[in-house]
Design an enzyme around this catalytic site. Structure first.
Site, PDB file in Angstrom:
ATOM      1  N   TYR A 137       4.716 -13.936  31.536  1.00  0.00           N
ATOM      2  CA  TYR A 137       5.375 -13.927  32.856  1.00  0.00           C
ATOM      3  C   TYR A 137       6.252 -15.174  32.999  1.00  0.00           C
ATOM      4  O   TYR A 137       7.434 -15.087  33.331  1.00  0.00           O
ATOM      5  CB  TYR A 137       4.317 -13.881  33.968  1.00  0.00           C
ATOM      6  CG  TYR A 137       4.888 -14.134  35.338  1.00  0.00           C
ATOM      7  CD1 TYR A 137       5.674 -13.182  35.972  1.00  0.00           C
ATOM      8  CD2 TYR A 137       4.660 -15.342  36.008  1.00  0.00           C
ATOM      9  CE1 TYR A 137       6.211 -13.411  37.234  1.00  0.00           C
ATOM     10  CE2 TYR A 137       5.179 -15.583  37.261  1.00  0.00           C
ATOM     11  CZ  TYR A 137       5.962 -14.620  37.867  1.00  0.00           C
ATOM     12  OH  TYR A 137       6.492 -14.863  39.111  1.00  0.00           O
TER      13      TYR A 137
HETATM   14  O1  LIG Z   1       3.477 -19.572  41.591  1.00  0.00           O
HETATM   15  C1  LIG Z   1       3.797 -18.660  40.870  1.00  0.00           C
HETATM   16  O2  LIG Z   1       4.838 -18.623  40.281  1.00  0.00           O
HETATM   17  C2  LIG Z   1       2.863 -17.519  40.655  1.00  0.00           C
HETATM   18  O3  LIG Z   1       1.934 -17.486  41.745  1.00  0.00           O
HETATM   19  C3  LIG Z   1       0.966 -16.496  41.657  1.00  0.00           C
HETATM   20  O4  LIG Z   1       0.161 -16.728  40.500  1.00  0.00           O
HETATM   21  P1  LIG Z   1      -1.176 -17.553  40.633  1.00  0.00           P
HETATM   22  O5  LIG Z   1      -0.922 -18.932  41.063  1.00  0.00           O
HETATM   23  O6  LIG Z   1      -1.919 -17.348  39.369  1.00  0.00           O
HETATM   24  O7  LIG Z   1      -1.879 -16.826  41.875  1.00  0.00           O
HETATM   25  P2  LIG Z   1      -3.231 -16.005  41.997  1.00  0.00           P
HETATM   26  O8  LIG Z   1      -3.261 -14.880  41.056  1.00  0.00           O
HETATM   27  O9  LIG Z   1      -3.426 -15.707  43.417  1.00  0.00           O
HETATM   28  O10 LIG Z   1      -4.325 -17.062  41.525  1.00  0.00           O
HETATM   29  C4  LIG Z   1      -4.528 -18.244  42.282  1.00  0.00           C
HETATM   30  C5  LIG Z   1      -5.646 -19.042  41.678  1.00  0.00           C
HETATM   31  O11 LIG Z   1      -6.854 -18.281  41.766  1.00  0.00           O
HETATM   32  C6  LIG Z   1      -7.466 -18.192  40.492  1.00  0.00           C
HETATM   33  N1  LIG Z   1      -8.139 -16.896  40.405  1.00  0.00           N
HETATM   34  C7  LIG Z   1      -7.439 -15.757  40.390  1.00  0.00           C
HETATM   35  C8  LIG Z   1      -8.067 -14.544  40.339  1.00  0.00           C
HETATM   36  C9  LIG Z   1      -9.463 -14.514  40.285  1.00  0.00           C
HETATM   37  O12 LIG Z   1     -10.106 -13.454  40.232  1.00  0.00           O
HETATM   38  N2  LIG Z   1     -10.140 -15.671  40.284  1.00  0.00           N
HETATM   39  C10 LIG Z   1      -9.523 -16.881  40.354  1.00  0.00           C
HETATM   40  O13 LIG Z   1     -10.192 -17.923  40.357  1.00  0.00           O
HETATM   41  C11 LIG Z   1      -6.354 -18.351  39.482  1.00  0.00           C
HETATM   42  O14 LIG Z   1      -6.855 -18.839  38.276  1.00  0.00           O
HETATM   43  C12 LIG Z   1      -5.468 -19.350  40.210  1.00  0.00           C
HETATM   44  O15 LIG Z   1      -5.896 -20.625  39.952  1.00  0.00           O
HETATM   45  C13 LIG Z   1       1.592 -15.134  41.581  1.00  0.00           C
HETATM   46  O16 LIG Z   1       0.603 -14.147  41.406  1.00  0.00           O
HETATM   47  C14 LIG Z   1       2.590 -15.053  40.453  1.00  0.00           C
HETATM   48  O17 LIG Z   1       3.249 -13.811  40.515  1.00  0.00           O
HETATM   49  C15 LIG Z   1       3.574 -16.202  40.507  1.00  0.00           C
HETATM   50  O18 LIG Z   1       4.491 -15.981  41.526  1.00  0.00           O
END
Ligand SMILES: O=C(O)[C@H]1O[C@H](OP(=O)(O)OP(=O)(O)OC[C@H]2O[C@@H](n3ccc(=O)[nH]c3=O)[C@H](O)[C@@H]2O)[C@H](O)[C@@H](O)[C@H]1O
Length: 446
Positions: free
Chosen positions: A243
């Site tokens: 991504y």
């Molecule tokens: O800023 C971005 O550019 C991206 O932001 C977002 O990604 P992320 O920051 O990864 O958000 P998100 O999935 O909510 O996980 C948040 C936290 O929860 C943790 N997480 C997640 C799932 C879970 O089951 N458990 C968990 O601990 C996980 O490890 C993480 O630490 C957008 O989805 C992406 O499309 C993109 O725009």
């Protein structure tokens, strides 16, 4: 007597042979001539058949597109034009891609509210619950925003849209989102974030006048960068997920279109955007659903059991950043696919500037939902996640006064309020409504 023609065809050597041979040759010539003309007739027939087959094909193509496609026709063009109409002096006409998405919906509404013309484009794919996308579409329709159902890879559709409307700006938000899903369906990232982006840029470059483009990059481009806070000039050459790699590629691709064709480009690195009408695949959303249903949630932890942290950014702040970017984008300089002079090329962080750990996010949700979460701590799998994000937003502040004002506590309160009003307290999820996720860590909504 040999005919005049035979005389001309053979040397004038006297003798019987000459005459007999001449007759034989004459017959052969006629046979040959008649077979050539037959071949000619056959060739003509073949050409005629091919031509009619091709025109039938094209008729069928046009016909089937006319009857099956969700775009085209006089009425459709009228709707597109009306939607693009501005209602303020100096207003802009904006094509918003991904308009039925989370950020797309909010940005479209904000633009319309202040009197700009908006035409939405969305392919309504099934990455997450399509009924949520349809509900956002209804909301947009209620506010006079027309949404074209189509894909950014459809060059004909894009050309048609630019024929019908002189768009001053393109707000490009259509993308394959999600960091971890890239391991399950890598091709969808290439399709939307690379091929789709190029198709869109081709249409923009050829449009006359060219629009200015603002588009969604991502905080994920910082990848394994560990210098905090993240500034736009920091390294972005070590992406941790496909991504992130496609978003980084997007930044390079847009640069070439700016350089060669004079397109004005602004890339926005969004930091984990959340809020009402949000994306069910994101952690805050799926945690809310699971907490309400009494199901466990998986909380990832980094090396040495360090909590993961994100610079969670509330949607209203992101919308302000998008509008500020559009307002200050500056003009594209090209026309007819040719650059006439240098055009702006900008990249900005749009974050909240104060990271919060994932366990703290869970605690805030527990308070707002008045229900305890069943936390299940798991070591962060090697699936593209990064341990933390933290934005330095001073560039955006300088360029258009960007200043995030909503902290996570306040923003999640608004999200929970919306969630409960939209789904109710006892929203029940059915198996298979959220196709792509096997882990059960993400919302299934309908
Ligand atoms: O800023 C971005 O550019 C991206 O932001 C977002 O990604 P992320 O920051 O990864 O958000 P998100 O999935 O909510 O996980 C948040 C936290 O929860 C943790 N997480 C997640 C799932 C879970 O089951 N458990 C968990 O601990 C996980 O490890 C993480 O630490 C957008 O989805 C992406 O499309 C993109 O725009």
């Amino acid at each position: 007597m040999p005919s005049k023609l035979e005389d001309e065809l053979f040397p004038s050597t006297p003798g019987k042979f000459k005459i007999e041979r001449a007759h034989t040759m004459n017959r052969q010539f006629h046979r040959c001539f008649s077979s050539t003309s037959t071949m000619f007739v056959w060739a003509l027939l073949l050409i005629a058949l091919t031509a009619s087959y091709l025109s039938l094909q094209s008729f069928l193509d046009t016909g089937s597109r006319y009857f099956s496609a969700s775009w085209g026709g006089i009425q459709w063009e009228k709707q597109v034009r009306n939607s693009a109409q501005t209602h303020r002096n100096g207003g802009m006409s904006v094509l918003v891609t991904g308009a039925a998405g989370f950020v797309g919906t909010h940005v479209s509404l904000a633009l319309k509210k202040r009197g700009d013309g908006v035409v939405g484009l969305d392919n309504f794919n099934d990455y997450y619950d399509q009924s949520l996308k349809k509900a956002r579409k209804s909301l947009l329709n209620e506010h006079g925003i027309f949404i074209v159902e189509g894909d950014i890879n459809d060059a004909k559709l894009l050309d048609k849209l630019f024929d019908v409307v002189v768009f001053t700006h393109v707000m490009h938000l259509a993308a394959q989102a999600g960091v971890r899903y890239a391991m399950e369906n890598p091709q969808s990232y290439v399709h939307s974030n690379i091929a789709g982006l190029v198709t869109l840029l081709e249409a923009c470059k050829s449009a006359n006048p060219q629009p200015s483009i603002v588009w969604a990059s991502s905080s994920s481009v910082y990848g394994l960068n560990d210098k905090v806070p993240f500034s736009e000039s920091d390294r972005t050459d070590r992406p941790a997920s496909l991504y992130a790699a496609t978003k980084k590629a997007g930044e390079e691709i847009t640069h070439t279109y700016n350089h060669i064709y004079g397109l004005s480009i602004t890339g926005l690195r969004f930091f984990t955007v959340y809020g009402p009408w949000g994306r069910p695949d994101m952690a805050y959303f799926s945690f809310t659903r699971n907490i309400l249903q009494g199901k466990p949630i998986t909380v990832y932890r980094g090396k040495n059991r360090v909590d993961l942290a994100r610079d969670f950014t509330y949607i209203d702040d992101i919308v302000k950043g998008c509008l500020g970017s559009l307002d200050t984008s500056g003009k594209s300089t090209g026309s007819g696919g040719k650059k006439r002079g240098p055009a702006p090329f900008r990249i900005f962080n749009l974050g909240n500037t104060s990271p919060v750990t994932v366990p703290t996010l869970v605690s805030i949700l527990e308070r707002h939902l008045q229900k305890k979460a069943k936390r299940n701590f798991v070591d962060m799998p090697g699936n593209g996640d990064v341990p933390f994000t933290h934005a330095n937003t001073s560039l955006a502040r300088k360029a258009f006064g960007y200043k995030p004002t909503t902290d996570l506590q306040t923003g999640l309160k608004k999200f929970v309020k919306w969630y409960l009003s939209y789904y109710g307290y006892n929203h029940v999820i059915h198996e298979g409504q959220f196709r792509h996720l096997k882990s059960g860590s993400v919302a299934v909504l309908d």
